[in-house]
Design a protein around this motif. Structure first.
Motif, PDB file in Angstrom:
ATOM      1  N   SER A  60      36.237  36.810  40.858  1.00 59.86           N
ATOM      2  CA  SER A  60      36.807  37.431  42.053  1.00 59.86           C
ATOM      3  C   SER A  60      36.448  36.584  43.259  1.00 59.86           C
ATOM      4  O   SER A  60      35.430  35.869  43.254  1.00 59.86           O
ATOM      5  CB  SER A  60      36.265  38.853  42.259  1.00 59.86           C
ATOM      6  N   ILE A  61      37.283  36.690  44.305  1.00 61.86           N
ATOM      7  CA  ILE A  61      36.982  35.999  45.555  1.00 61.86           C
ATOM      8  C   ILE A  61      37.194  36.963  46.716  1.00 61.86           C
ATOM      9  O   ILE A  61      37.845  37.999  46.582  1.00 61.86           O
ATOM     10  CB  ILE A  61      37.845  34.740  45.755  1.00 61.86           C
ATOM     11  N   CYS A  62      36.644  36.591  47.856  1.00 65.29           N
ATOM     12  CA  CYS A  62      36.785  37.408  49.058  1.00 65.29           C
ATOM     13  C   CYS A  62      36.849  36.478  50.262  1.00 65.29           C
ATOM     14  O   CYS A  62      35.905  35.710  50.504  1.00 65.29           O
ATOM     15  CB  CYS A  62      35.605  38.370  49.178  1.00 65.29           C
ATOM     16  N   TRP A  63      37.964  36.505  50.973  1.00 65.83           N
ATOM     17  CA  TRP A  63      38.130  35.698  52.182  1.00 65.83           C
ATOM     18  C   TRP A  63      37.513  36.428  53.361  1.00 65.83           C
ATOM     19  O   TRP A  63      37.751  37.623  53.565  1.00 65.83           O
ATOM     20  CB  TRP A  63      39.609  35.444  52.455  1.00 65.83           C
ATOM     21  N   LEU A  64      36.716  35.718  54.148  1.00 63.47           N
ATOM     22  CA  LEU A  64      36.084  36.302  55.320  1.00 63.47           C
ATOM     23  C   LEU A  64      36.362  35.412  56.519  1.00 63.47           C
ATOM     24  O   LEU A  64      35.809  34.319  56.652  1.00 63.47           O
ATOM     25  CB  LEU A  64      34.572  36.443  55.116  1.00 63.47           C
ATOM     26  N   GLY A  65      37.275  35.879  57.348  1.00 62.54           N
ATOM     27  CA  GLY A  65      37.625  35.178  58.579  1.00 62.54           C
ATOM     28  C   GLY A  65      38.037  36.210  59.606  1.00 62.54           C
ATOM     29  O   GLY A  65      37.345  37.191  59.829  1.00 62.54           O
ATOM     30  N   GLY A  66      39.219  36.019  60.217  1.00 66.26           N
ATOM     31  CA  GLY A  66      39.730  37.034  61.116  1.00 66.26           C
ATOM     32  C   GLY A  66      39.972  38.350  60.401  1.00 66.26           C
ATOM     33  O   GLY A  66      39.830  39.428  60.981  1.00 66.26           O
ATOM     34  N   ASN A  67      40.347  38.243  59.122  1.00 63.59           N
ATOM     35  CA  ASN A  67      40.462  39.396  58.235  1.00 63.59           C
ATOM     36  C   ASN A  67      39.477  39.242  57.089  1.00 63.59           C
ATOM     37  O   ASN A  67      39.060  38.123  56.765  1.00 63.59           O
ATOM     38  CB  ASN A  67      41.883  39.509  57.659  1.00 63.59           C
ATOM     39  N   LEU A  68      39.148  40.341  56.459  1.00 61.23           N
ATOM     40  CA  LEU A  68      38.381  40.338  55.219  1.00 61.23           C
ATOM     41  C   LEU A  68      39.346  40.725  54.106  1.00 61.23           C
ATOM     42  O   LEU A  68      39.932  41.817  54.148  1.00 61.23           O
ATOM     43  CB  LEU A  68      37.218  41.325  55.301  1.00 61.23           C
ATOM     44  N   THR A  69      39.533  39.834  53.117  1.00 59.46           N
ATOM     45  CA  THR A  69      40.521  40.075  52.073  1.00 59.46           C
ATOM     46  C   THR A  69      39.926  39.819  50.700  1.00 59.46           C
ATOM     47  O   THR A  69      39.669  38.667  50.331  1.00 59.46           O
ATOM     48  CB  THR A  69      41.752  39.175  52.266  1.00 59.46           C
ATOM     49  N   PRO A  70      39.691  40.874  49.908  1.00 61.49           N
ATOM     50  CA  PRO A  70      39.257  40.678  48.521  1.00 61.49           C
ATOM     51  C   PRO A  70      40.459  40.386  47.634  1.00 61.49           C
ATOM     52  O   PRO A  70      41.552  40.922  47.847  1.00 61.49           O
ATOM     53  CB  PRO A  70      38.640  42.038  48.171  1.00 61.49           C
ATOM     54  N   VAL A  71      40.260  39.525  46.635  1.00 62.10           N
ATOM     55  CA  VAL A  71      41.329  39.178  45.694  1.00 62.10           C
ATOM     56  C   VAL A  71      40.788  39.332  44.277  1.00 62.10           C
ATOM     57  O   VAL A  71      39.750  38.749  43.942  1.00 62.10           O
ATOM     58  CB  VAL A  71      41.844  37.741  45.919  1.00 62.10           C
ATOM     59  N   LEU A  72      41.489  40.128  43.469  1.00 62.94           N
ATOM     60  CA  LEU A  72      41.103  40.385  42.083  1.00 62.94           C
ATOM     61  C   LEU A  72      39.652  40.876  42.005  1.00 62.94           C
ATOM     62  O   LEU A  72      38.892  40.459  41.130  1.00 62.94           O
ATOM     63  CB  LEU A  72      41.299  39.139  41.215  1.00 62.94           C
ATOM     64  N   ALA A  73      39.298  41.750  42.920  1.00 65.14           N
ATOM     65  CA  ALA A  73      37.911  42.213  42.999  1.00 65.14           C
ATOM     66  C   ALA A  73      37.715  43.438  42.113  1.00 65.14           C
ATOM     67  O   ALA A  73      38.231  44.516  42.404  1.00 65.14           O
ATOM     68  CB  ALA A  73      37.546  42.533  44.443  1.00 65.14           C
ATOM     69  N   SER A  74      36.970  43.275  41.051  1.00 61.08           N
ATOM     70  CA  SER A  74      36.601  44.382  40.177  1.00 61.08           C
ATOM     71  C   SER A  74      35.599  45.291  40.888  1.00 61.08           C
ATOM     72  O   SER A  74      35.089  44.965  41.969  1.00 61.08           O
ATOM     73  CB  SER A  74      35.977  43.845  38.891  1.00 61.08           C
ATOM     74  N   GLU A  75      35.289  46.421  40.267  1.00 61.26           N
ATOM     75  CA  GLU A  75      34.323  47.339  40.877  1.00 61.26           C
ATOM     76  C   GLU A  75      32.965  46.675  41.068  1.00 61.26           C
ATOM     77  O   GLU A  75      32.312  46.852  42.099  1.00 61.26           O
ATOM     78  CB  GLU A  75      34.187  48.595  40.012  1.00 61.26           C
ATOM     79  N   SER A  76      32.540  45.885  40.090  1.00 56.93           N
ATOM     80  CA  SER A  76      31.252  45.203  40.226  1.00 56.93           C
ATOM     81  C   SER A  76      31.311  44.130  41.301  1.00 56.93           C
ATOM     82  O   SER A  76      30.330  43.910  42.033  1.00 56.93           O
ATOM     83  CB  SER A  76      30.824  44.607  38.888  1.00 56.93           C
ATOM     84  N   ALA A  77      32.454  43.456  41.416  1.00 57.36           N
ATOM     85  CA  ALA A  77      32.600  42.443  42.467  1.00 57.36           C
ATOM     86  C   ALA A  77      32.595  43.100  43.844  1.00 57.36           C
ATOM     87  O   ALA A  77      31.976  42.579  44.781  1.00 57.36           O
ATOM     88  CB  ALA A  77      33.882  41.654  42.258  1.00 57.36           C
ATOM     89  N   VAL A  78      33.279  44.228  43.978  1.00 54.95           N
ATOM     90  CA  VAL A  78      33.286  44.955  45.250  1.00 54.95           C
ATOM     91  C   VAL A  78      31.865  45.326  45.654  1.00 54.95           C
ATOM     92  O   VAL A  78      31.460  45.149  46.814  1.00 54.95           O
ATOM     93  CB  VAL A  78      34.170  46.213  45.142  1.00 54.95           C
ATOM     94  N   ALA A  79      31.078  45.826  44.705  1.00 58.05           N
ATOM     95  CA  ALA A  79      29.692  46.191  45.010  1.00 58.05           C
ATOM     96  C   ALA A  79      28.890  44.978  45.453  1.00 58.05           C
ATOM     97  O   ALA A  79      28.084  45.062  46.393  1.00 58.05           O
ATOM     98  CB  ALA A  79      29.050  46.842  43.784  1.00 58.05           C
ATOM     99  N   ALA A  80      29.113  43.844  44.794  1.00 67.95           N
ATOM    100  CA  ALA A  80      28.373  42.637  45.139  1.00 67.95           C
ATOM    101  C   ALA A  80      28.788  42.095  46.503  1.00 67.95           C
ATOM    102  O   ALA A  80      27.938  41.707  47.315  1.00 67.95           O
ATOM    103  CB  ALA A  80      28.589  41.575  44.054  1.00 67.95           C
TER     104      ALA A  80
END
Length: 279
Positions: A60-80
């Protein structure tokens, strides 16, 4: 204790990031455009990409800039991701992405980053790769470089109506005007003019090799209810498919029934649900 800690990704993992973005080409379009244009080097990308998963099997990845955008984020990835981000000051103006991931992040981050100005939990994500069955409006065209001054008031009205705050508030609108001008110069802004005034507008706000994502769709209040939006959108979709990308996508608030009917008539089909948290 996290067994798969979050880490900031660099250019050496670009191929793995692109592989994940290809698996979710519509919800991850904004991130894909930035990666294609600027790579993963933090000093070029105007943001960071966080990764979750083993180095040889990024999950999973998560973009952090002007927006915060998770991509293919599983429940465990979201928690992390949330555990990592909760220790940081919020700099983003919104969280946007697949609804399950966004709402999961907000559930964990609200105590640290709250309150939100608005939470939109159900935004249908739509896409089409077929030319619309309805006839396009021949008066809808790409905005010319000398017409930015005419387009800008309509863009401000759309932004204020959709987001709930004026884009003129922070810096007098200079940054937003640059963005509108950039879209015009790139041939990604469309409008229909009547007596020199914009009565319909839309932009291809995001373009990747997989999709052109439409945003900023707006009809002047005095022209609403006259049935111009379907043919106008058909013109935008037709040009985008013929000239820009193999598909066209967008997302819309679930409560905006008139807009959803327009998009359905233009051939858009559901491909998921997004959510947005606005600050």
């Amino acid at each position: 204790m996290l067994t798969l800690p979050v880490r900031q990704l660099g250019e050496s993992e670009r191929r793995a990031v692109e592989r994940l973005l290809d698996l979710d080409p519509y919800a991850g379009a904004q991130v894909a455009e930035r990666v294609a244009a600027r790579g993963l080097a933090w000093w070029r990308a105007e943001g960071r990409i966080l990764g979750y998963g083993p180095r040889r099997n990024l999950e999973s990845i998560c973009w952090l800039g002007g927006n915060l955008t998770p991509v293919l984020a599983s429940e465990s990835a979201v928690a992390a991701f949330a555990e990592q981000l909760s220790a940081e000051e919020r700099l983003c103006s919104s969280i946007v992405g697949r609804a399950d991931a966004v709402l999961g992040l907000w559930d964990r981050l609200s105590a640290y980053w709250g309150p939100a100005r608005d939470v939109r939990p159900n935004q249908p994500l739509l896409a089409t790769d077929a030319l619309p069955a309805v006839a396009p409006d021949p008066e809808v065209r790409r905005v010319r470089s000398g017409e930015v001054d005419r387009l800008f008031p309509a863009a401000v009205a759309m932004y204020t109506e959709e987001v709930g705050v004026s884009p003129l508030a922070e810096d007098g609108g200079r940054g937003y005007r640059r963005r509108v001008g950039d879209l015009v110069r790139a041939g990604r802004a469309y409008a229909r003019f009547v007596d020199g005034k914009v009565i319909f507008k839309a932009e291809l706000a995001v373009v990747t090799r997989r999709t052109a994502q439409v945003q900023g769709v707006w009809v002047a209040p005095e022209w609403r209810g006259r049935g111009i939006a379907t043919a106008a959108m058909a013109a935008v979709v037709r040009d985008a498919l013929e000239r820009v990308a193999p598909s066209v996508s967008l997302y819309v608030n679930d409560f905006n029934r008139p807009a959803r009917r327009v998009y359905e008539r233009c051939g858009f089909r559901p491909v998921g649900t997004l959510a947005t948290v606005l600050f």
